[in-house]
Design an enzyme around this catalytic site. Sequence first.
Site, PDB file in Angstrom:
ATOM      1  N   SER A 164       0.821  -1.206   0.000  1.00 22.76           N
ATOM      2  CA  SER A 164       0.000   0.000   0.000  1.00 22.76           C
ATOM      3  C   SER A 164       0.867   1.273   0.000  1.00 22.76           C
ATOM      4  CB  SER A 164      -0.963  -0.041   1.189  1.00 22.76           C
ATOM      5  OG  SER A 164      -1.952   0.931   1.076  1.00 22.76           O
ATOM      6  N   ASP A 261     -10.233  -3.627  -4.602  1.00 24.22           N
ATOM      7  CA  ASP A 261      -9.383  -2.615  -3.978  1.00 24.22           C
ATOM      8  C   ASP A 261      -9.580  -1.288  -4.705  1.00 24.22           C
ATOM      9  OD1 ASP A 261      -7.354  -1.110  -2.856  1.00 24.22           O
ATOM     10  OD2 ASP A 261      -5.735  -2.497  -3.383  1.00 24.22           O
ATOM     11  N   HIS A 291      -7.931  -5.169  -0.779  1.00 24.60           N
ATOM     12  CA  HIS A 291      -6.715  -4.513  -0.302  1.00 24.60           C
ATOM     13  C   HIS A 291      -6.229  -5.212   0.967  1.00 24.60           C
ATOM     14  CE1 HIS A 291      -4.006  -1.050  -0.223  1.00 24.60           C
ATOM     15  NE2 HIS A 291      -4.128  -1.074   1.102  1.00 24.60           N
TER      16      HIS A 291
END
Length: 325
Positions: A164, A261, A291
């Site tokens: 991320s 995501d 995610h």
Amino acid sequence: MPDHETTELDPQLAAVVDDIEAEGVPEWHAMSVDCGRRVEDEVFTSDERADVEFVRDYAFDGPNGDVPVRVYCPGAETIDTPAPTLVFYHGGGWTLGTLDSADDICRNLARRVGGVVVSVDYRLAPEHPFPAGLDDAYAALEWAAENAETFGGDGSRLVVAGTSAGGNLAAAVALRAREFDGPDVAHQALFYPITDYAFDTDSYAENADGPLLTRADMQWFWAQYLRSPVDGANPYASVLHASESALSELPPATVVTAGFDPLRDEGVAYADRLAAAGVDVNHHHHPTMTHGFLSLTDSVDVADEAFDAVAERLRASVGVGGGGE
């Protein structure tokens, strides 16, 4: 881009999402920074830990004080020394995350790849906005290159990796190392990375309400990270906007994206831009995942298989014949 219209969330992952939602955890943007940090650390710090030979905490002199790092080395039966060195940056929107909350994924990387992992506790926003976290992340790469031998690592086989926001930092560190003649990075592993300060993709529309990460969360994270919206155009913040000439000089990449995501499309776009610039890119897309799914290997079979596939790619890229669990 893959077709996502008829895809359903993986049943095992859906059960995990239901469990998280049943705990009544608010969305990230609905909490204060301090509260979000406490919740993130509590939710993502695992009690079950994969065995590695040693885990040791260090700190080095960074751009603005000490930068803590945690070094993981798997047992001698899983690696050949000196082993490749993976410099890992945790996620959390540049605002949340600790060495403890990243502990599980770092142990998994060390065991499955068969390498030394250096997990970096970079400075967090909003107290330390862009580019403070990036400065620490880059300094950690330099430290790892210079000191890898002391813990069985190979400073000439460096991988930058992250999830991320950490994937964003890993990509930016790779760009910076090439731009400023820094340490030679052998590979970049970008797991559902943030690559663009924009919220206008199809995946942001389709996954605006999550699960696990929402559009409002990402808007909040970016607001913490940037000093002003002007920073959002900086290619070290929005790596998707790096020039083609800069991208063309980057090391091989592994990019992981997930169908459910909000960041899916910008991750796909960055993989496509790297490939168009001539970079050797291995793009792993998982349409039924959300995610953060690589942290769920214990409960989601697809996540476990995906982690193995990433580890195999990294071993091949840095010349590790064995490794793995």
